[in-house]
Design an enzyme around this catalytic site. Structure first.
Site, short mmCIF file in Angstrom:
data_model
loop_
_atom_site.label_atom_id
_atom_site.label_comp_id
_atom_site.label_asym_id
_atom_site.label_seq_id
_atom_site.Cartn_x
_atom_site.Cartn_y
_atom_site.Cartn_z
N LYS A 50 110.72 48.39 98.39
CA LYS A 50 110.39 49.65 97.72
C LYS A 50 109.02 50.18 98.15
CE LYS A 50 110.66 47.84 93.62
NZ LYS A 50 110.96 46.45 94.00
N GLU B 168 105.06 51.01 91.69
CA GLU B 168 105.18 50.29 90.41
C GLU B 168 105.28 51.26 89.22
OE1 GLU B 168 105.86 47.24 90.49
OE2 GLU B 168 104.95 46.42 92.31
#
Length: 187
Positions: free
Chosen positions: A15, A80
Site C-alpha cells: 500500500k 495509514e
C-alpha cells in the site's frame, strides 16, 4: 475534477509503496504534492513515510481528516489512513473542488473488523485497489488478513514485528489455536 484513489489490504501488501510511487509520478507531472501520515505513527524518526524497500518521503503529521484543509496542494497522499479521526466528507468535498487523493490504509483490524474511517473512505472512493500480500505462514500469494501474533489484541500496536499477513486458511487456523490456548490458560 479531482478524484479519490485508495490502496487497501493487509500489512505487507505494498500500500505505502503505491502512494510513494504516485507521489513521485505526480511531481513529474508538475503537480504540487503533499504527503501526510497520522500523528500516532511515530515509526521511522517522525515526519517521514517509508516503504519496506527503504524509499522515504518527508510527511506532515496530522491527527484529523479536517487537518488536510490547512494545506494547499493539487495532490494529497496519505499513509495509514485508518488511524485518522473525523469525517471523510472533507475529502469528498476537496475532490469535488479538484483535489486528487492517493490514500493507503488497512481495511480490517487484526480481528477482521472494519478499521477506523476506512469503510467510509472506500464508499466514496473513485478507485479502490484491494491488494494481497504473501502469507507469512504458508507463503501463498493470497494473504488478505492482518494477524496479531499475541492473540486477541485490544489496543493499537503500530509496527511489523507484532503482526503477520495471512491467507484465510492460515488466519482461521491460528485464531482457532489462539482460542484453544486461551481456554487452556483460563481452565
Amino acid at each position: 475534477m479531482g478524484d479519490i484513489n485508495v490502496y487497501s489490504g493487509p500489512m505487507k501488501c505494498g500500500k505505502t509503496q503505491h502512494i510513494l510511487n504516485e507521489y513521485k509520478r505526480q511531481l513529474i507531472a508538475g503537480k504540487k504534492v503533499k504527503m501526510f501520515k497520522p500523528t500516532i505513527d511515530t515509526r521511522y524518526a517522525g515526519n517521514v513515510v517509508v516503504s519496506r524497500n527503504g524509499i522515504d518521503i518527508p510527511a506532515i503529521s496530522i491527527s484529523k481528516i479536517s487537518d488536510l484543509e490547512k494545506y494547499d496542494a493539487d495532490v494529497y497522499c496519505i499513509d495509514e489512513f485508518q488511524f485518522l479521526k473525523g469525517n471523510v466528507k472533507v475529502i469528498e468535498q476537496m475532490a469535488k473542488n479538484g483535489k486528487k487523493f492517493f490514500i493507503a490504509g488497512l481495511n480490517l483490524t487484526a480481528e477482521k473488523k472494519p478499521f477506523g474511517k476506512m469503510p467510509d473512505l472506500l464508499c466514496i472512493a473513485d478507485n479502490v485497489n484491494m491488494l494481497n500480500a504473501i502469507c507469512d505462514n504458508c507463503k501463498c500469494e493470497n494473504a488478505v488478513y492482518t494477524y496479531f501474533k499475541g492473540g486477541k489484541n485490544t489496543e493499537i500496536v503500530i509496527g511489523d514485528r507484532e503482526y503477520m499477513a495471512l491467507c484465510r486458511h492460515c488466519y482461521d487456523s491460528l485464531t482457532r489455536q489462539d482460542s484453544i490456548n486461551r481456554n487452556k490458560v483460563q481452565a
